[in-house]
Every structure is written in C-alpha cells, then in structure tokens.
Write an enzyme that holds these catalytic residues in place. Sequence first.
Site, PDB file in Angstrom:
ATOM      1  N   CYS A   1      -9.258  -4.787 -10.279  1.00  0.00           N
ATOM      2  CA  CYS A   1      -8.896  -3.465  -9.771  1.00  0.00           C
ATOM      3  C   CYS A   1      -7.546  -3.478  -9.053  1.00  0.00           C
ATOM      4  CB  CYS A   1      -9.985  -2.917  -8.845  1.00  0.00           C
ATOM      5  SG  CYS A   1     -10.247  -3.929  -7.383  1.00  0.00           S
TER       6      CYS A   1
ATOM      7  N   ARG B   1     -15.520   0.724  -2.049  1.00  0.00           N
ATOM      8  CA  ARG B   1     -15.226  -0.461  -1.235  1.00  0.00           C
ATOM      9  C   ARG B   1     -15.393  -0.083   0.230  1.00  0.00           C
ATOM     10  NH1 ARG B   1      -9.391  -2.984  -1.585  1.00  0.00           N
ATOM     11  NH2 ARG B   1      -8.823  -1.099  -0.460  1.00  0.00           N
TER      12      ARG B   1
ATOM     13  N   ASN C   1      -3.581  -7.763  -6.114  1.00  0.00           N
ATOM     14  CA  ASN C   1      -2.475  -7.578  -5.151  1.00  0.00           C
ATOM     15  C   ASN C   1      -2.608  -8.579  -4.007  1.00  0.00           C
ATOM     16  OD1 ASN C   1      -2.139  -5.305  -6.760  1.00  0.00           O
ATOM     17  ND2 ASN C   1      -3.213  -3.980  -5.316  1.00  0.00           N
ATOM     18  N   ASP C   2      -3.815  -8.646  -3.443  1.00  0.00           N
ATOM     19  CA  ASP C   2      -4.017  -9.583  -2.335  1.00  0.00           C
ATOM     20  C   ASP C   2      -4.199 -11.003  -2.834  1.00  0.00           C
ATOM     21  OD1 ASP C   2      -3.800  -8.324   0.215  1.00  0.00           O
ATOM     22  OD2 ASP C   2      -5.519  -7.100  -0.342  1.00  0.00           O
TER      23      ASP C   2
ATOM     24  N   HIS D   1       0.813  -1.211   0.000  1.00  0.00           N
ATOM     25  CA  HIS D   1       0.000   0.000   0.000  1.00  0.00           C
ATOM     26  C   HIS D   1       0.845   1.258   0.000  1.00  0.00           C
ATOM     27  CE1 HIS D   1      -3.220  -2.834   1.123  1.00  0.00           C
ATOM     28  NE2 HIS D   1      -3.828  -2.096   0.240  1.00  0.00           N
TER      29      HIS D   1
ATOM     30  N   ARG E   1     -11.032   3.386  -2.541  1.00  0.00           N
ATOM     31  CA  ARG E   1     -10.504   2.790  -1.303  1.00  0.00           C
ATOM     32  C   ARG E   1     -10.891   3.703  -0.138  1.00  0.00           C
ATOM     33  NH1 ARG E   1      -5.646   1.417  -4.774  1.00  0.00           N
ATOM     34  NH2 ARG E   1      -5.237  -0.809  -4.502  1.00  0.00           N
TER      35      ARG E   1
HETATM   36  C1  PEP Z   1      -5.938  -5.663  -4.216  1.00  0.00           C
HETATM   37  O1  PEP Z   1      -5.726  -6.342  -3.216  1.00  0.00           O
HETATM   38  O2  PEP Z   1      -5.526  -5.961  -5.358  1.00  0.00           O
HETATM   39  C2  PEP Z   1      -6.710  -4.412  -4.107  1.00  0.00           C
HETATM   40  C3  PEP Z   1      -7.099  -3.765  -5.180  1.00  0.00           C
HETATM   41  O3  PEP Z   1      -6.958  -3.930  -2.851  1.00  0.00           O
HETATM   42  P1  PEP Z   1      -5.830  -3.238  -1.943  1.00  0.00           P
HETATM   43  O4  PEP Z   1      -4.603  -3.047  -2.794  1.00  0.00           O
HETATM   44  O5  PEP Z   1      -6.371  -1.954  -1.466  1.00  0.00           O
HETATM   45  O6  PEP Z   1      -5.638  -4.241  -0.848  1.00  0.00           O
HETATM   46 MG    MG Z   2      -6.785  -5.936  -1.400  1.00  0.00          MG
END
Ligand code: PEP
Ligand code: MG
Length: 531
Positions: free
Chosen positions: A463, A300, A415-416, A167, A264
């Site tokens: 996303c 979100r 990402n997660d 992040h 976010r």
């Molecule tokens: C992700 O996890 O890809 C996502 C878009 O959410 P964040 O990066 O805010 O965890």
């Molecule tokens: Mg995420």
Amino acid sequence: MRVADAPGEPPVGPVPTDPDTEAGRIGPAMELVSARLQTRADAASGDAKDVLEATITMVGDPALLENAENLVREGGRPAPRAVWEAANTFADMLAAMGGYMGERATDVRDVRDRIVAELQGLPAPGVADLAEPAVLVAADLAPADTAGLRPGIALALVTEQGGPTSHTAILARSLGIPAVVGCAGARQLVEGAFVVVDGGAGSVEEVGSAEEAAVIVEAVEAVEWDGVGRTADGHPVPLLANVGDADGAAAAAERRAQGVGLFRTELAFLSAAEEPSEKRQREVYDGVLGAFAGKPVTARTLDAGADKPLPFLTLDGEPNPALGVRGLRIARVPGNGADVLERQLAGLAAAAKETGAELKVMAPMVATAEEARFFVQRCRAHGITSAGVMIEIPAAVLVAREIMAEVDFVSVGTNDLAQYLFAADRQSGPVAALNDPWQPALLRLIRMLGEASAETGVPVGVCGEAAADPALAPVLVGLGVATLSMGSGALAAVGASLAGLTLEQCRALAAVACAAPDPMSARQAVSAHCP
Ligand code: PEP
Ligand code: MG
C-alpha cells in the site's frame, strides 16, 4: 505566494527609549492577530475551526499581555523579545504539566510567532488564506497545513524540503494538487513571479508573463481498465485505493477501486487538539466505509508521530521522532494511547456493522511478532475478524513467518520500509534517491515477504507509493504480492499494465528487477523485458 517561515528568536536589545510606547504596541498587535484568526475560524468548520478558536483564546490571554508589557517596562526588552519570553514561560509551564495542557504548548508557540511577526512587520507565518489562485512556495509544509489546502485555489505546491514519498507530497497528490518537493532554491522565487510548475517532471521554471505561466499536471494516460485487477492469464490482483476521508473514498469508488487497501485514519484528525469524540470518529469511519458496502476496507489505526504528529497523542520533544514512539508503539507506553486505540477499534467495528463494509484493521509501525499478537488480540476483543499489520520496519521482514503466524494479512508500506531500510528520511530531498521504490535492496525484501506468504498462506499486499507505479506493479505481483493499494488516480493505469502480462511474465520481470545493481538498471531491465 511564499509561505512565510516562523520569525525566529528576536534579539534581547536594544533597550527601548520610550518603554510605555513600546509596551503599548503589544496589545494592538495581539488584537490584529486575533482578528485575522477569527476571520479564518469563521470560514472554517470541524476540527480546523476548533483549533483556530482555541488559538484565538490564547492570543487574547490577559496574563500573556500583562507579562509581556511588564518585560518591556521593567525588563527593558523590546516588544518582540518581551512577547517571545512571556510566551515561552507560559509554554514551558504548560509542557511541564503534561497531558492535555502539555499539548497546548505548541499552540502558545504558534501564537507567539504570529505576534512577534506582526511586531516586526513580517508576514504571518504559515499558510495564509489565498484570496485568488496561486502557487504556494515554502521551505516545507506540515501535513496538517497541506490537508487544509483547497485545490483550484492552491494551484500547485513547491517545497525546498521533502521527498516524493513524504506525507506532504502524498497528501497533495490525493487532493489533486501538483507538488514539486525537494526543489532546491525554490524560495529564491520572487513573490508575484510567474512560473511554470510541471508536476510530472518535478520542475519549476520562472517565466516572464501571466500568459506563459502554467501548471502542468502529471500526465495520466487515458487507459482502458474494466475495474477488475488481474493479469492477462486471469490471476486475480485486487486493486484497492488509499484514502483518508469520505470524499476520497467516494472518488475511489467512482474510479472503480475494488475496495480500500489503506484508510489512513490519522489524516482526518491532523489538527484535532483533543481526541475526536466517538461521534466525530463515527462520522469519519461511516463516511469511508459507507462508500464500500460489501467490499473490503482496510483501516489503519492512528499512525501518529514523526511527520504526522497528532496534537492529542504524540509525545513532545523526542530527539528522533521517526525512530520513537510512533504508530502502534503509542498504545504500549504509559499515557492515553492504549485507551485511544480501544476507542478507535470500537468505532471502526461499529462503523462496519452500520455500513456493511468488510472491515479489516491493521496496525502501523510493527517490528515484532509479539507486537502483532498484542494488536490482533485487541482487534478480536472488538469482534474484528480480519486483523493485520503493516510491514514498514526491516526487522518485521526478517521475522515475517512469526508475524504471519499471528495475523490474517500483512501490508507493505514501501515508503517507510525504504526509509528505515536505507536510513534515509523520507522528508529529505537530498536523500530522496535512496527512497526510490525500484531499489533492488527494497525489492529483495519484498521477495522475502512473498516467499513467506507462499509458505504460510497469509496474503501480503503493498500500500506504499510503489503500488501506484504501473511499471513496478507487475514486478510486485511477480514477487508474490496479492493486492495493490494506491492513490485512486493510478488505478486504471496499474490495472491496464497488469492486464497486459501473464503471471509468469510478472515473475520474470521480478527476477530481472531484483538482480539489477541499482534502480535505474532495474527500470531499464524491466522495460527491456516487457513483451
Ligand atoms: C508507507 O509507509 O508506505 C505507508 C503506506 O504508510 P504512510 O505513507 O502513511 O506512512
Ligand atoms: Mg508508513
């Protein structure tokens, strides 16, 4: 400029030879820390100001001073150790009270570190106020600190820890601050050294003079894009923006985002000590939705926890916060999380009415169809007609059809999803290669989602950072992804890339990428097959 670490636990000895003089050092150190924080508070506004004011009250606490002085005079402790112990007793007491008071324990520890650093003659921990433009070098930076950086003054950010999808990196990018994360040995740079920071190549080089020093911003090719996402044969792929506040939304609208694919919401409240009031929430939501009247905005709900702790919501002391009570889970454990969710949904619904944006709401960290059902019910109770969930946990892919039976849409947080798929912390530099969005295992999971989407008719968007890669975007579309949402700086390049390929060509690229044995081969195979 180096961002100083917290000073660490001071030694118990030696016993001071002159306890009165030693005890007398504590008051002035507290006053100095308080005065410095006051200067920052005077220049701050909103949540940042509130947090600083609350911290100043703690520094000036007469009981803390008295207890620390007693520990020197009667306990034979040196002043830094006495402050450490007195503050810890106070913090532990607050933590045991739980709730709002429990959350203040973190502030007391912050105050403790500042006073101890002052007594030891060390620089104040955390991000100092930069008087003039500089490159920040840190072991790591909390998202709350990153969000407070001012572009133009903070020229670039270099951290030893963190991966490109952390992040901290995402926030720096959204502020337009070039960031080199996971840069081993960065803190060996000498304070005041001149450097060349290349945000695109991810490198930092020391140079001899100010004339040679430079910050190279990631090269963004000037590309043509008409503002409508589609393939060469006219298959529509709305290109949406990832935003965190009204300024980001305004910039995205200017760059012709067709809506917001990921708002976010937690980013606006990273330093809020208490749940933001209804009025404050409405300011933030109206600001973002107002930039996209008549267009889709996917908000979100608060993704608190793990590396984005919200002081008013996150559980303290979890051994593995990324695997703990994060995102939607907070609304389902005892505590105030369920009420916070209700108030947030009410605020978002009201903002949609006020601004005329087409509101969609989704929940983070959903693993099961039952969680999805719970969330959709909560949204419906507030009159929200489009409710979805993020797909970030591999289990959710395996039950995609069941989840899709509950929701109006899903959105993949790559990402997660990568972090949980590869068991590789997205904040860790050494395992960053596993979190590469070109990993065929990740792409094959997205393919499964595309297949479920084709069967159920429930659209799947992406996303995560993967959507911002112009070479990967056609692959995602070929896998069955309906919308792409990204930092708004990437919109034109992604739009131009899609416009150059037919849907069939995207599907062919998806097939070669999924068949590749590793990310490098996937990139090469896609590039070789691009017409
Ligand atoms: C992700 O996890 O890809 C996502 C878009 O959410 P964040 O990066 O805010 O965890
Ligand atoms: Mg995420």
